[in-house]
Write a protein that holds these residues in place. Structure first.
Motif, mmCIF file in Angstrom:
data_model
loop_
_atom_site.group_PDB
_atom_site.id
_atom_site.type_symbol
_atom_site.label_atom_id
_atom_site.label_comp_id
_atom_site.label_asym_id
_atom_site.label_seq_id
_atom_site.Cartn_x
_atom_site.Cartn_y
_atom_site.Cartn_z
ATOM 1 N N MET A 42 0.625 -1.190 0.242
ATOM 2 C CA MET A 42 0.315 -0.271 0.138
ATOM 3 C C MET A 42 0.703 1.133 -0.004
ATOM 4 O O MET A 42 1.982 1.761 0.771
ATOM 5 C CB MET A 42 -0.980 0.082 1.615
ATOM 6 N N MET A 43 1.119 2.038 -0.917
ATOM 7 C CA MET A 43 1.674 3.493 -1.522
ATOM 8 C C MET A 43 0.590 4.542 0.315
ATOM 9 O O MET A 43 -0.555 4.272 -0.041
ATOM 10 C CB MET A 43 0.949 3.505 -2.327
ATOM 11 N N GLU A 44 1.121 5.150 0.762
ATOM 12 C CA GLU A 44 1.138 6.232 1.638
ATOM 13 C C GLU A 44 1.672 7.184 1.183
ATOM 14 O O GLU A 44 2.597 7.038 0.410
ATOM 15 C CB GLU A 44 2.230 6.363 2.950
ATOM 16 N N VAL A 45 0.351 8.211 1.020
ATOM 17 C CA VAL A 45 0.766 9.430 0.205
ATOM 18 C C VAL A 45 0.464 10.184 1.037
ATOM 19 O O VAL A 45 -0.556 10.832 2.073
ATOM 20 C CB VAL A 45 -1.283 10.095 -1.011
ATOM 21 N N ASP A 46 1.790 11.369 1.003
ATOM 22 C CA ASP A 46 1.807 12.865 1.845
ATOM 23 C C ASP A 46 1.062 13.664 0.845
ATOM 24 O O ASP A 46 1.282 14.238 0.459
ATOM 25 C CB ASP A 46 3.984 13.046 1.497
ATOM 26 N N PHE A 47 0.748 14.536 1.755
ATOM 27 C CA PHE A 47 -0.563 15.868 1.957
ATOM 28 C C PHE A 47 0.090 16.814 2.367
ATOM 29 O O PHE A 47 -0.250 17.789 2.652
ATOM 30 C CB PHE A 47 -1.661 15.335 2.018
ATOM 31 N N SER A 48 1.565 16.623 3.011
ATOM 32 C CA SER A 48 2.134 17.578 3.379
ATOM 33 C C SER A 48 2.713 18.666 2.833
ATOM 34 O O SER A 48 2.046 18.240 1.571
ATOM 35 C CB SER A 48 3.007 17.268 4.736
ATOM 36 N N GLY A 49 2.483 19.923 3.426
ATOM 37 C CA GLY A 49 2.983 20.871 2.463
ATOM 38 C C GLY A 49 2.212 21.650 2.633
ATOM 39 O O GLY A 49 0.971 22.141 3.078
ATOM 40 N N SER A 50 2.139 23.067 1.304
ATOM 41 C CA SER A 50 1.031 24.366 1.229
ATOM 42 C C SER A 50 0.909 24.388 -0.031
ATOM 43 O O SER A 50 1.536 23.632 -1.298
ATOM 44 C CB SER A 50 2.133 25.405 1.074
ATOM 45 N N TYR A 51 -0.588 24.093 -0.315
ATOM 46 C CA TYR A 51 -1.214 24.646 -1.642
ATOM 47 C C TYR A 51 -2.755 25.588 -1.332
ATOM 48 O O TYR A 51 -2.621 26.456 -0.509
ATOM 49 C CB TYR A 51 -2.294 23.343 -1.301
ATOM 50 N N SER A 52 -2.929 25.943 -3.087
ATOM 51 C CA SER A 52 -2.927 27.079 -2.793
ATOM 52 C C SER A 52 -4.254 27.508 -4.023
ATOM 53 O O SER A 52 -3.603 26.244 -4.957
ATOM 54 C CB SER A 52 -2.091 28.286 -3.719
ATOM 55 N N GLN A 53 -5.410 27.988 -3.813
ATOM 56 C CA GLN A 53 -6.594 27.430 -4.802
ATOM 57 C C GLN A 53 -5.816 28.357 -6.576
ATOM 58 O O GLN A 53 -5.356 28.958 -6.309
ATOM 59 C CB GLN A 53 -7.477 27.950 -4.069
ATOM 60 N N VAL A 54 -6.143 27.252 -7.526
ATOM 61 C CA VAL A 54 -5.904 28.621 -8.899
ATOM 62 C C VAL A 54 -7.175 28.667 -9.527
ATOM 63 O O VAL A 54 -7.289 29.222 -10.700
ATOM 64 C CB VAL A 54 -4.303 27.594 -9.471
ATOM 65 N N ASP A 55 -8.540 27.643 -9.357
ATOM 66 C CA ASP A 55 -9.446 27.592 -10.132
ATOM 67 C C ASP A 55 -10.545 27.927 -9.750
ATOM 68 O O ASP A 55 -10.679 27.183 -8.920
ATOM 69 C CB ASP A 55 -9.009 27.015 -11.583
ATOM 70 N N HIS A 56 -11.491 28.256 -10.259
ATOM 71 C CA HIS A 56 -13.146 27.818 -9.500
ATOM 72 C C HIS A 56 -13.842 27.394 -11.185
ATOM 73 O O HIS A 56 -13.827 27.703 -12.417
ATOM 74 C CB HIS A 56 -14.490 28.865 -9.335
ATOM 75 N N MET A 57 -14.566 26.397 -10.627
ATOM 76 C CA MET A 57 -15.740 25.862 -11.961
ATOM 77 C C MET A 57 -17.158 25.705 -11.681
ATOM 78 O O MET A 57 -17.833 25.130 -12.193
ATOM 79 C CB MET A 57 -15.523 24.144 -12.800
ATOM 80 N N GLY A 58 -17.813 26.767 -10.794
ATOM 81 C CA GLY A 58 -19.285 26.756 -10.573
ATOM 82 C C GLY A 58 -19.626 26.482 -12.506
ATOM 83 O O GLY A 58 -20.478 26.249 -12.401
ATOM 84 N N ARG A 59 -18.922 28.357 -12.753
ATOM 85 C CA ARG A 59 -20.290 28.569 -13.756
ATOM 86 C C ARG A 59 -18.913 28.945 -14.844
ATOM 87 O O ARG A 59 -18.249 30.126 -14.355
ATOM 88 C CB ARG A 59 -21.148 30.124 -13.620
ATOM 89 N N PRO A 60 -18.958 27.901 -15.609
ATOM 90 C CA PRO A 60 -18.014 28.349 -16.812
ATOM 91 C C PRO A 60 -18.317 28.951 -17.907
ATOM 92 O O PRO A 60 -19.166 29.534 -18.421
ATOM 93 C CB PRO A 60 -17.831 27.420 -17.330
ATOM 94 N N GLY A 61 -16.660 30.377 -17.885
ATOM 95 C CA GLY A 61 -17.103 31.526 -18.916
ATOM 96 C C GLY A 61 -17.651 33.087 -18.018
ATOM 97 O O GLY A 61 -17.326 33.434 -19.211
ATOM 98 N N ILE A 62 -17.965 32.779 -17.744
ATOM 99 C CA ILE A 62 -18.263 34.038 -16.531
ATOM 100 C C ILE A 62 -17.245 34.990 -16.477
ATOM 101 O O ILE A 62 -17.038 35.826 -16.415
ATOM 102 C CB ILE A 62 -19.332 33.786 -15.187
ATOM 103 N N ASN A 63 -16.082 34.158 -15.852
ATOM 104 C CA ASN A 63 -15.245 35.029 -15.345
ATOM 105 C C ASN A 63 -14.639 35.526 -16.083
ATOM 106 O O ASN A 63 -14.175 36.765 -16.282
ATOM 107 C CB ASN A 63 -13.890 34.208 -14.467
ATOM 108 N N THR A 64 -14.678 34.800 -17.420
ATOM 109 C CA THR A 64 -13.704 34.592 -18.743
ATOM 110 C C THR A 64 -14.610 36.152 -19.655
ATOM 111 O O THR A 64 -14.032 36.891 -19.963
ATOM 112 C CB THR A 64 -14.152 34.046 -19.872
#
Length: 237
Positions: A42-64
């Motif tokens: 079984m592989m152990e996944v390392d979720f440590s570290g810093s993460y940042s949000q880069v996108d939303h997909m609720g309503r495609p095209g509105i932001n564009t």
């Protein structure tokens, strides 16, 4: 005659060797103990570290469409939904009116004469009564951009899930439902363009009478490409 005898004898010997070889192989295969498969690690996944949000997909095209610069677009993608309305509603409204001004100039008209026109969502909110001075369409540019600035999909437990269902269509859109979620069959881009540029009829800028085509991207949604199993969308056509 001797040569023929030698050939026959040699052939018989070859056949015997092959037969014996096969018999030995068969006996070996029957008595060999199969090797068990090695245990799966079984592989152990390392979720440590810093993460940042880069996108939303609720309503495609509105932001564009409504972000007037790459900077605003990137900021919108990294802002949490609860802060989006306050941060982007004003700039989205300015961009919406600016697009109408740009189309007015392209048409040779006065930009002050072509502005956002309250859209078909007003008919949903007003019911079957047509929009009038006593029954105004509440979906102003401010109201619409306030809704669209927050990139989330609403949930309506007591209504059908749909991005927009026009009911019986113009002029009153009886039975219409809007912004209660999203189904795969919903042509989100066309619906968004209609809400932005379609006006009260849904067809204000429909490419007819010298007007630009702003209420569709021209890409049809094929319902036969929707499946009932994951990933629910068929192969590209």
């Amino acid at each position: 005659m001797k040569i023929n005898n030698i050939k026959i004898l040699f052939s018989a010997l070859c056949i015997s060797v092959v037969a014996v070889g096969c018999s030995e192989d068969d006996d070996f295969m029957m008595t060999e103990t199969p090797t068990p498969n090695p245990p799966v690690e079984m592989m152990e996944v390392d979720f440590s570290g810093s993460y940042s949000q880069v996108d939303h997909m609720g309503r495609p095209g509105i932001n564009t469409v409504l972000s007037s610069s790459a900077e605003i677009k990137n900021m919108h993608n990294t802002t949490i939904p609860s802060e989006m309305g306050a941060a982007f509603q004003a700039s989205f409204e300015a961009q919406l009116e600016g697009l109408h001004d740009a189309y007015a100039v392209a048409l040779g008209a006065d930009p002050a004469a072509i502005n956002f026109e309250p859209n078909i969502l007003g008919d949903i909110l007003n019911g079957s009564e047509p929009t009038s001075e006593d029954n105004p369409n509440p979906v102003s540019a401010t109201v619409l951009t306030t809704v669209l600035a927050s990139d989330v999909l609403e949930v309506a437990p007591d209504a059908p899930t749909t991005y927009f269902n026009p009911g019986n269509g113009a002029p009153n859109f009886e039975g219409a439902v809007g912004l209660t979620g999203r189904m795969l069959q919903d042509d989100v881009i066309d619906i968004s363009l209609i809400l932005l540029f379609g006006g009260e009829s849904g067809a204000r800028f429909n490419g007819e009478g010298g007007l630009p085509q702003l209420v569709t991207d021209g890409v049809a949604l094929t319902a036969d490409n929707i499946t009932n199993s994951f990933p629910y969308i068929g192969a590209p056509e």
